[in-house]
Scaffold this active site. Sequence first.
Site, PDB file in Angstrom:
ATOM      1  N   SER A 252       0.977  -1.000  -0.214  1.00 57.83           N
ATOM      2  CA  SER A 252      -0.104   0.011  -0.071  1.00 57.83           C
ATOM      3  C   SER A 252       0.739   1.258  -0.136  1.00 57.83           C
ATOM      4  O   SER A 252       2.147   1.304   0.399  1.00 57.83           O
ATOM      5  CB  SER A 252      -1.097   0.026   1.363  1.00 57.83           C
ATOM      6  OG  SER A 252      -0.225   0.280   2.170  1.00 57.83           O
ATOM      7  N   LYS A 253       0.077   2.077  -0.464  1.00 59.05           N
ATOM      8  CA  LYS A 253       0.673   3.673  -0.565  1.00 59.05           C
ATOM      9  C   LYS A 253       1.296   4.099   0.727  1.00 59.05           C
ATOM     10  O   LYS A 253       2.144   4.679   1.107  1.00 59.05           O
ATOM     11  CB  LYS A 253      -0.326   4.544  -1.128  1.00 59.05           C
ATOM     12  CG  LYS A 253       0.073   5.937  -1.777  1.00 59.05           C
ATOM     13  CD  LYS A 253      -1.007   6.513  -2.315  1.00 59.05           C
ATOM     14  CE  LYS A 253      -0.507   7.788  -2.961  1.00 59.05           C
ATOM     15  NZ  LYS A 253      -1.617   8.458  -3.863  1.00 59.05           N
ATOM     16  N   ARG A 254       0.054   3.679   1.629  1.00 59.75           N
ATOM     17  CA  ARG A 254       0.331   4.076   3.012  1.00 59.75           C
ATOM     18  C   ARG A 254       1.620   3.755   3.760  1.00 59.75           C
ATOM     19  O   ARG A 254       2.353   4.248   4.398  1.00 59.75           O
ATOM     20  CB  ARG A 254      -0.924   3.872   3.894  1.00 59.75           C
ATOM     21  CG  ARG A 254      -1.197   4.940   5.016  1.00 59.75           C
ATOM     22  CD  ARG A 254      -2.320   4.883   5.663  1.00 59.75           C
ATOM     23  NE  ARG A 254      -2.444   4.599   6.974  1.00 59.75           N
ATOM     24  CZ  ARG A 254      -3.272   3.571   7.377  1.00 59.75           C
ATOM     25  NH1 ARG A 254      -4.226   3.334   6.829  1.00 59.75           N
ATOM     26  NH2 ARG A 254      -2.853   3.200   8.670  1.00 59.75           N
ATOM     27  N   ASP A 255       1.958   2.374   3.369  1.00 54.33           N
ATOM     28  CA  ASP A 255       3.057   1.842   4.354  1.00 54.33           C
ATOM     29  C   ASP A 255       4.284   2.055   3.493  1.00 54.33           C
ATOM     30  O   ASP A 255       5.436   1.336   3.747  1.00 54.33           O
ATOM     31  CB  ASP A 255       2.783   0.009   4.219  1.00 54.33           C
ATOM     32  CG  ASP A 255       1.492   0.019   5.045  1.00 54.33           C
ATOM     33  OD1 ASP A 255       1.271   0.671   6.032  1.00 54.33           O
ATOM     34  OD2 ASP A 255       0.902  -1.293   5.072  1.00 54.33           O
ATOM     35  N   GLY A 256       4.091   2.588   2.358  1.00 54.41           N
ATOM     36  CA  GLY A 256       5.432   3.101   1.576  1.00 54.41           C
ATOM     37  C   GLY A 256       6.087   1.882   0.996  1.00 54.41           C
ATOM     38  O   GLY A 256       7.266   1.961   0.633  1.00 54.41           O
TER      39      GLY A 256
END
Length: 470
Positions: A252-256
């Site tokens: 995910s984008k959030r977890d980079g």
Amino acid sequence: MVRTRFAPSPTGFIHVGNLRSAIFTYLIAKSNKNGKFLLRIEDTDRGRYVEGATEVIYNTLKTCGLLWDEGPDVGGEYGPYIQSERMESYKEYAEELVEKGEAYYCFCSEERLNSLRETSQAKKENFLYDGYCKSLSKEEIEDKLKSGEKYVIRQITPNEGETSFECQVYGKISIDNDQIEDQILLKSDGYPTYNFANVIDDHLMNITHVVRGNEYLTSTPKYTLLYRSFGWDEPTYVHLPHVIKENGKKLSKRDGDAYFMDFIQKGYLPEAIVNYLALLGWSPEGKKEIFTLSQLEKIFSIKRINKSPAVFDIKKLNWVNSSYMKKLPDDSFVDLCIPHLNNAGIDTLDREWLTKLCVLFKDRLNNTFEIVDHYNDLFNKEFSIDGEALEFMQNEGTDATVKIFKEKLESIEWNSENIKNAINETGIDAGVKGKMLFMPCRIATTGVMHGPDLPKALELLGKEEILARM
Ligand code: GLU
């Protein structure tokens, strides 16, 4: 001759899963003599189009060494290679299918479709268009076209039986025809749907192997039916397993951890990322795991693609990346570390000092970004001794060893060679060796029991600081 294509949509940064598809697609072409790898930009979904994303695609592929033989910028016999520049042919082929009785004009309004959708929802059924416009008469159609009514073109699909195709990874896949909708081929704005455009382009570009994510497995019977309607040969299908995290979740984008750029920014080397991704869902024969792209070109085979989901394992990426970093000449390695140090506000320009710092940690980094943590551990942590280090210092004789070491250090000119000699002489004078020599020296100067080469670390920390700590 094998011809494959990578066909990304310009919607932003390149996802790691998508890059893995590009790598496999490239390798399937290049593991065959004279195989050609094409780049096609699929930009017909205007709602998702992102300005500048095509450049991102070019740059990412180039950085990874995945050079294309044909594509928008390099040209080729089968261009244009950007779908929005191929609009004429989609319309022609959709109309050809109408003439052949394999497709029809559909004038259904949004309201009618919505009410059909609601009815299906109420019955908890999958919504499939009911084929209403298939029975319009020739005259009715002509009238509507003449009066400029909005239309789409839909594919005629059979209601009974099943449609099957063969995938090189997943084997034979069959879908009941009553589950296949009379899908839209050409939208009312004149743009083709993805499902239509990909078939037309793959055929016209002579693609022999269509390689893509397994989310396309359920749509592929529709493509099979289209190829049959046209009387064209189908390509070989290679569907790739999903890339997931250990916990089964998506990257995910959030977890980079979703985009190639995330990893570049963290200081992973493109070659290492490519090497790692090539092993994600594919395995070579034997135990070796470090391969350059050109080595992979020689050994890649579709047969060894695994159909179970590929688990993204950061530890393995770290291992692959550190193997690549260790092989870099010191100078290039330092060049890669410096921007991270600068970004963290460490902006000394003393190249010699920076080189010593980076090389000291070269074997200990998973990525070049981590140089900042090591720097901070060494320089920005308040000096203290606790935990296991403090416990160790309770051993008899450690105080005496530290005292002798300090005296030695006080009198030397400060460089790692002299510091190393001072440690050895301390051992002789104190009558200790091994752990009983090195641990007191290390703990009294760095506060911890483990770390990089001690004389080199102490040289960087500087005489004043070390004597103050001791
Ligand atoms: N444009 C599609 C995507 O980005 C390509 C899928 C395919 O390779 O056919 O997902």
